[in-house]
Design an enzyme around this catalytic site. Structure first.
Site, PDB file in Angstrom:
ATOM      1  N   CYS A   1      -4.691   0.785   5.717  1.00 60.77           N
ATOM      2  CA  CYS A   1      -3.536   0.551   4.847  1.00 60.77           C
ATOM      3  C   CYS A   1      -3.022  -0.884   4.894  1.00 60.77           C
ATOM      4  O   CYS A   1      -2.097  -1.226   4.159  1.00 60.77           O
ATOM      5  CB  CYS A   1      -2.419   1.520   5.215  1.00 60.77           C
ATOM      6  SG  CYS A   1      -2.981   3.232   5.266  1.00 60.77           S
TER       7      CYS A   1
ATOM      8  N   HIS B   1       6.595  -1.155   4.750  1.00 61.44           N
ATOM      9  CA  HIS B   1       5.413  -0.287   4.710  1.00 61.44           C
ATOM     10  C   HIS B   1       5.869   1.119   4.330  1.00 61.44           C
ATOM     11  O   HIS B   1       5.256   1.743   3.472  1.00 61.44           O
ATOM     12  CB  HIS B   1       4.715  -0.302   6.069  1.00 61.44           C
ATOM     13  CG  HIS B   1       3.435   0.463   6.084  1.00 61.44           C
ATOM     14  ND1 HIS B   1       2.377   0.162   5.248  1.00 61.44           N
ATOM     15  CD2 HIS B   1       3.033   1.543   6.812  1.00 61.44           C
ATOM     16  CE1 HIS B   1       1.382   1.006   5.471  1.00 61.44           C
ATOM     17  NE2 HIS B   1       1.753   1.854   6.412  1.00 61.44           N
TER      18      HIS B   1
ATOM     19  N   GLU C   1       8.838   1.325  12.192  1.00 70.08           N
ATOM     20  CA  GLU C   1       9.021   0.109  11.399  1.00 70.08           C
ATOM     21  C   GLU C   1      10.479  -0.343  11.434  1.00 70.08           C
ATOM     22  O   GLU C   1      10.769  -1.545  11.543  1.00 70.08           O
ATOM     23  CB  GLU C   1       8.569   0.321   9.956  1.00 70.08           C
ATOM     24  CG  GLU C   1       8.603  -0.962   9.133  1.00 70.08           C
ATOM     25  CD  GLU C   1       8.060  -0.803   7.727  1.00 70.08           C
ATOM     26  OE1 GLU C   1       7.885  -1.842   7.042  1.00 70.08           O
ATOM     27  OE2 GLU C   1       7.821   0.346   7.296  1.00 70.08           O
TER      28      GLU C   1
ATOM     29  N   LYS D   1       6.812   2.711  -2.122  1.00 66.81           N
ATOM     30  CA  LYS D   1       5.956   3.898  -1.999  1.00 66.81           C
ATOM     31  C   LYS D   1       6.720   5.171  -2.347  1.00 66.81           C
ATOM     32  O   LYS D   1       6.103   6.211  -2.604  1.00 66.81           O
ATOM     33  CB  LYS D   1       5.388   3.997  -0.583  1.00 66.81           C
ATOM     34  CG  LYS D   1       4.353   2.935  -0.231  1.00 66.81           C
ATOM     35  CD  LYS D   1       3.797   3.163   1.156  1.00 66.81           C
ATOM     36  CE  LYS D   1       2.766   2.110   1.547  1.00 66.81           C
ATOM     37  NZ  LYS D   1       3.384   0.798   1.849  1.00 66.81           N
TER      38      LYS D   1
ATOM     39  N   HIS E   1       1.417   6.284  -1.563  1.00 67.00           N
ATOM     40  CA  HIS E   1       0.767   5.311  -0.686  1.00 67.00           C
ATOM     41  C   HIS E   1      -0.627   5.002  -1.218  1.00 67.00           C
ATOM     42  O   HIS E   1      -1.522   5.849  -1.170  1.00 67.00           O
ATOM     43  CB  HIS E   1       0.701   5.872   0.728  1.00 67.00           C
ATOM     44  CG  HIS E   1       0.229   4.896   1.757  1.00 67.00           C
ATOM     45  ND1 HIS E   1      -0.124   3.594   1.458  1.00 67.00           N
ATOM     46  CD2 HIS E   1       0.057   5.033   3.106  1.00 67.00           C
ATOM     47  CE1 HIS E   1      -0.493   2.977   2.568  1.00 67.00           C
ATOM     48  NE2 HIS E   1      -0.387   3.836   3.575  1.00 67.00           N
TER      49      HIS E   1
ATOM     50  N   PHE F   1      -4.040   2.465   9.932  1.00 67.24           N
ATOM     51  CA  PHE F   1      -4.725   3.223  10.978  1.00 67.24           C
ATOM     52  C   PHE F   1      -5.628   2.265  11.771  1.00 67.24           C
ATOM     53  O   PHE F   1      -6.260   1.383  11.202  1.00 67.24           O
ATOM     54  CB  PHE F   1      -5.599   4.319  10.367  1.00 67.24           C
ATOM     55  CG  PHE F   1      -4.859   5.555   9.949  1.00 67.24           C
ATOM     56  CD1 PHE F   1      -3.482   5.641  10.046  1.00 67.24           C
ATOM     57  CD2 PHE F   1      -5.549   6.656   9.461  1.00 67.24           C
ATOM     58  CE1 PHE F   1      -2.798   6.793   9.667  1.00 67.24           C
ATOM     59  CE2 PHE F   1      -4.882   7.815   9.079  1.00 67.24           C
ATOM     60  CZ  PHE F   1      -3.504   7.888   9.175  1.00 67.24           C
TER      61      PHE F   1
END
Length: 413
Positions: free
Chosen positions: A164, A304, A315, A336, A341, A400
């Site tokens: 991502c 994010h 975050e 998002k 996403h 990830f």
């Protein structure tokens, strides 16, 4: 070393809320969700039955019909976004040295639909029936490769794959290529088309996605206490980066300047962020240092913010560490909440949103923010866009594998 300045002169997006730049932007500002029931496959047996599908993309407008049959959707999205970005930039290839124009378009997953389709052919009909185009259709680097072939540009050509964080890494690394003098122009971004049976089966098994199936438009709710996972989106985002000298020499319209870029690794877990967002905090701090900016000079963070319980909390904690008292004064939102996403495309699409926020001096909202979470207590621009000073933006992307990227764009002066 005195690096050359890099600016953004063109942008193209393919997203669940629009495939034209201004449509995409106005839908974000209006708080319109692109999340709906999945139509690409029968989702009856899946825990998650909703997603952010691209609804109005016509690949035949961007590439020959016979090539559509030889390319995966993620490549088609990359081509469409690249062509739109190139047109937006006003570049004229007849007046350019094509050896000084490069491409860096990545993907978090690549041709998952191709793998799924061709595996079915293999098991049902045998190896002789597998398409000879299978491998070039599925490999991630074909996004950059095909864009370069279609446009005829011969400069640096590569891809990045960092889950991502891919889109932000692509733009940051492309900027560095220009800074170091290896190209004058880079076509940079990310593309993803993972709304497939295999994609959903994998993420559902991880229990990473929301199961708020009866309320698709309300399912992606970053930082809200009731969040229960991310919503898969698809599409592409591409930015045209140029050296400032090159852009000025041709009289280009400049959206903003790439001011700073930070990258770190968590070295912690395959899918979970490091405790308290430690790696994300270091990436943001590195971007600030690269930009030679103080924390209190950041006006807006495009988070994010995927709508996962752990990710949003970490975050938020990371932003507090890096920005201190200023964390409660800056605006921070997650687009998002509307697009879902887009995995490897997310960072590039969100960098475009930051550039447009600077252009119009307005920040998009986090929609579906209804119940505050005590562990997510910053200003997430809830539910309505906000007209405010936006001269410097930071965009976070966390992937990830512990891949963290932060990029800072600022008003060109």
């Amino acid at each position: 070393m005195n690096h050359r300045r890099v600016v953004i002169t063109g942008m193209g997006v393919i997203t669940p809320v629009g495939c034209e730049l201004e449509t995409f932007w106005q839908n974000l500002l209006q708080g319109r969700s692109g999340i709906a029931p999945v139509t690409r496959f029968d989702s009856a047996n899946f825990d998650t039955k909703i997603g952010g599908e691209v609804k109005d993309f016509k690949p035949e407008l961007h590439m020959p019909v016979k090539e559509i049959r030889r390319t995966d959707r993620f490549v088609q999205y990359a081509v469409g976004a690249s062509r739109k970005a190139f047109a937006d930039s006003g570049l004229d290839l007849a007046k350019e040295d094509v050896n000084r124009i490069g491409v860096l378009v990545g993907s978090g997953i690549g041709g998952m639909e191709t793998i799924e389709d061709q595996a079915r052919v293999l098991f049902e009909k045998g190896p002789q029936r597998v398409s000879p185009f299978m491998i070039p259709m599925l490999i991630v680097n074909m996004a950059s490769g095909y864009v370069s072939m279609l446009l005829g540009v011969k400069g640096p050509n590569l891809s990045v794959v960092s889950a991502c964080a891919t889109g932000t890494h692509a733009i940051g690394e492309a900027a560095r290529i220009i800074e170091h003098g290896d190209a004058e122009v880079m076509i940079a971004g990310g593309s993803e088309a993972a709304i497939t049976r295999v994609g959903y089966a994998g993420f559902c098994s991880m229990r990473a996605m929301s199961t708020r199936n009866q309320e698709p438009e309300r399912a992606s709710r970053p930082f809200d206490k009731g969040r229960d996972g991310f919503i898969m989106g698809e599409g592409a985002g591409v930015c045209i980066l140029e050296s400032l000298e090159h852009a000025q020499a041709r009289g280009a319209r400049i959206y903003c300047e790439i001011a700073g870029y930070g990258i770190t690794g968590d070295a912690y877990h395959m899918s979970a962020p490091a405790p308290e967002g430690e790696g994300a905090a270091r990436a943001m701090a590195a971007a600030l240092q690269d930009a030679r900016l103080r924390p209190d000079e950041i006006d807006y963070i495009n988070a994010h913010g995927t709508s996962t319980t752990v990710g949003d909390k970490c975050e938020t904690a990371a932003v507090k560490v890096v920005f201190g008292d200023h964390a409660r004064k800056l605006a921070m939102s997650s687009t998002k909440s509307m697009t879902g996403h887009l995995l490897g495309a997310a960072g590039a699409v969100e960098t475009a949103a930051c550039a447009l926020a600077i252009r119009d001096q307005i920040v998009p909202p986090t929609i579906n923010y209804e119940e505050p979470d005590p562990e997510c207590d910053l200003d997430y621009v809830p539910n309505k866009a906000r007209q405010t000073k936006v001269n410097v933006c930071l965009n976070n992307s966390l992937g990830f594998g512990g891949h963290n990227a932060a990029i800072i764009v600022k008003k060109f002066l």
